[in-house]
Motif scaffolding. Sequence first.
Motif, PDB file in Angstrom:
ATOM      1  N   ASP A 108       0.823  -1.219   0.000  1.00  0.00           N
ATOM      2  CA  ASP A 108       0.000   0.000   0.000  1.00  0.00           C
ATOM      3  C   ASP A 108       0.853   1.263   0.000  1.00  0.00           C
ATOM      4  O   ASP A 108       0.355   2.353   0.235  1.00  0.00           O
ATOM      5  N   ARG A 190       2.722   3.142   8.792  1.00  0.00           N
ATOM      6  CA  ARG A 190       1.582   3.267   7.878  1.00  0.00           C
ATOM      7  C   ARG A 190       1.690   4.473   6.939  1.00  0.00           C
ATOM      8  O   ARG A 190       0.798   4.709   6.117  1.00  0.00           O
ATOM      9  N   ARG A 192       2.535   6.442   3.769  1.00  0.00           N
ATOM     10  CA  ARG A 192       2.670   5.964   2.389  1.00  0.00           C
ATOM     11  C   ARG A 192       3.575   6.857   1.546  1.00  0.00           C
ATOM     12  O   ARG A 192       3.730   8.040   1.808  1.00  0.00           O
ATOM     13  N   GLU A 215      -3.980   3.141  -4.942  1.00  0.00           N
ATOM     14  CA  GLU A 215      -3.983   2.125  -3.887  1.00  0.00           C
ATOM     15  C   GLU A 215      -2.624   1.999  -3.200  1.00  0.00           C
ATOM     16  O   GLU A 215      -2.537   1.420  -2.119  1.00  0.00           O
ATOM     17  N   VAL A 218       0.200   8.175  -2.352  1.00  0.00           N
ATOM     18  CA  VAL A 218      -0.532   9.409  -2.085  1.00  0.00           C
ATOM     19  C   VAL A 218      -0.176  10.385  -3.209  1.00  0.00           C
ATOM     20  O   VAL A 218       0.998  10.655  -3.448  1.00  0.00           O
ATOM     21  N   ASN A 227      -6.352  11.415  -3.581  1.00  0.00           N
ATOM     22  CA  ASN A 227      -6.844  10.182  -2.978  1.00  0.00           C
ATOM     23  C   ASN A 227      -8.149  10.456  -2.232  1.00  0.00           C
ATOM     24  O   ASN A 227      -8.185  11.289  -1.319  1.00  0.00           O
ATOM     25  N   THR A 228      -9.185   9.749  -2.597  1.00  0.00           N
ATOM     26  CA  THR A 228     -10.501  10.026  -2.002  1.00  0.00           C
ATOM     27  C   THR A 228     -10.564   9.679  -0.519  1.00  0.00           C
ATOM     28  O   THR A 228     -11.360  10.257   0.216  1.00  0.00           O
ATOM     29  N   GLU A 229      -9.727   8.739  -0.072  1.00  0.00           N
ATOM     30  CA  GLU A 229      -9.772   8.338   1.344  1.00  0.00           C
ATOM     31  C   GLU A 229      -9.041   9.307   2.249  1.00  0.00           C
ATOM     32  O   GLU A 229      -9.123   9.221   3.479  1.00  0.00           O
ATOM     33  N   GLY A 230      -8.288  10.258   1.667  1.00  0.00           N
ATOM     34  CA  GLY A 230      -7.577  11.243   2.463  1.00  0.00           C
ATOM     35  C   GLY A 230      -6.252  10.737   2.998  1.00  0.00           C
ATOM     36  O   GLY A 230      -5.786   9.650   2.651  1.00  0.00           O
ATOM     37  N   ARG A 232      -3.534   9.590   6.051  1.00  0.00           N
ATOM     38  CA  ARG A 232      -3.524   8.844   7.308  1.00  0.00           C
ATOM     39  C   ARG A 232      -3.021   9.713   8.455  1.00  0.00           C
ATOM     40  O   ARG A 232      -3.357   9.467   9.620  1.00  0.00           O
ATOM     41  N   GLU A 236       1.755  13.126   6.697  1.00  0.00           N
ATOM     42  CA  GLU A 236       2.120  11.800   6.211  1.00  0.00           C
ATOM     43  C   GLU A 236       3.350  11.830   5.314  1.00  0.00           C
ATOM     44  O   GLU A 236       4.159  10.897   5.344  1.00  0.00           O
TER      45      GLU A 236
END
Length: 317
Positions: A108, A190, A192, A215, A218, A227-230, A232, A236
């Motif tokens: 990821d 975690r 990316r 996926e 970033v 990235n739609t999930e934003g 972390r 980051e």
Amino acid sequence: MKFSRQTTLRSQATVTGVGVHSGIPVNLTIGPAPVDAGFIFVRTGLDDADREVPAIAESVIATDFATVLGDRQGPLVSTAEHVLAALRGMGVDNATIEVDGPEVPIMDGSAAAFVAAIDQAGIVTQSAARRFIQVLKPVQVSLGDSFGELRPHANGFRAEVEIDFANPVIGRQNYSLDLSPESFRREISRARTFGCMNDVARLWSAGFALGASFENSVVFDETRLLNTEGLRYSDECARHKVLDVIGDLALAGLPLLGAYRSSRGGHKLNHAVLTALMADRSAWRVVEAEPARRPRVEAGAGMVGGMVAPAYGPDVS
């Protein structure tokens, strides 16, 4: 230090993904290794025999887009930094890393999958004392606008990273970390890899980053995160640079006792600073963790943060 003895993995664990540059599926298996082996990459899936390469600075043959390890016959494995960061960050000293393709799988874009594999395999202690490379004096390198420095530090390893991107969405970020398995897992593992959309497009046209996607990366354009999930973490990008530092400096071959500071750095700078340190034989020495039952320091040895520093330097180690 928390552990006075070397560690390795109890068993093997495998992850499967794609190479970020080749886009080719690849399997990676981490497993046990004997005392003083360090990290050994084993490239399988070749036409002839498997080939091994130690994860040390002398094995680095390229640092343009990732850390590439190889031998006299050419490159063997690329994008080695994330799995090396996971092993060093989680306190593993000796391990084999089997890869059946030209790249470590990007997963990821972080080290989280490798940490999970280490958890699955388990960590066990070995009979020999843990050894460290202790930084004795500052070593500095400048590459254009980038600057990196390794300096003495009282206890353990510390990373201090500043990034400063022209892209206003990334901008300037700072992050510092005192490395331990707990801090690595919680704060760094975690984070990316990241890039700007115009850079990704240029890499695609040049035949690189063929496995890159939302996926495993970033991605920013000039005005926003794509990235739609934003994110972390709000910082980051800086945290991922710390992850890269830990992986790149794992190529010292032993854990470092020192502090690393970089500004606008990357793989090339990290490798240049490590190479400069190793080339200056007055700038470091090998020390061993003090066994818990040792009652006193023997003559001719000095104390270093709860460890015994044996009376030998890098010239005879």
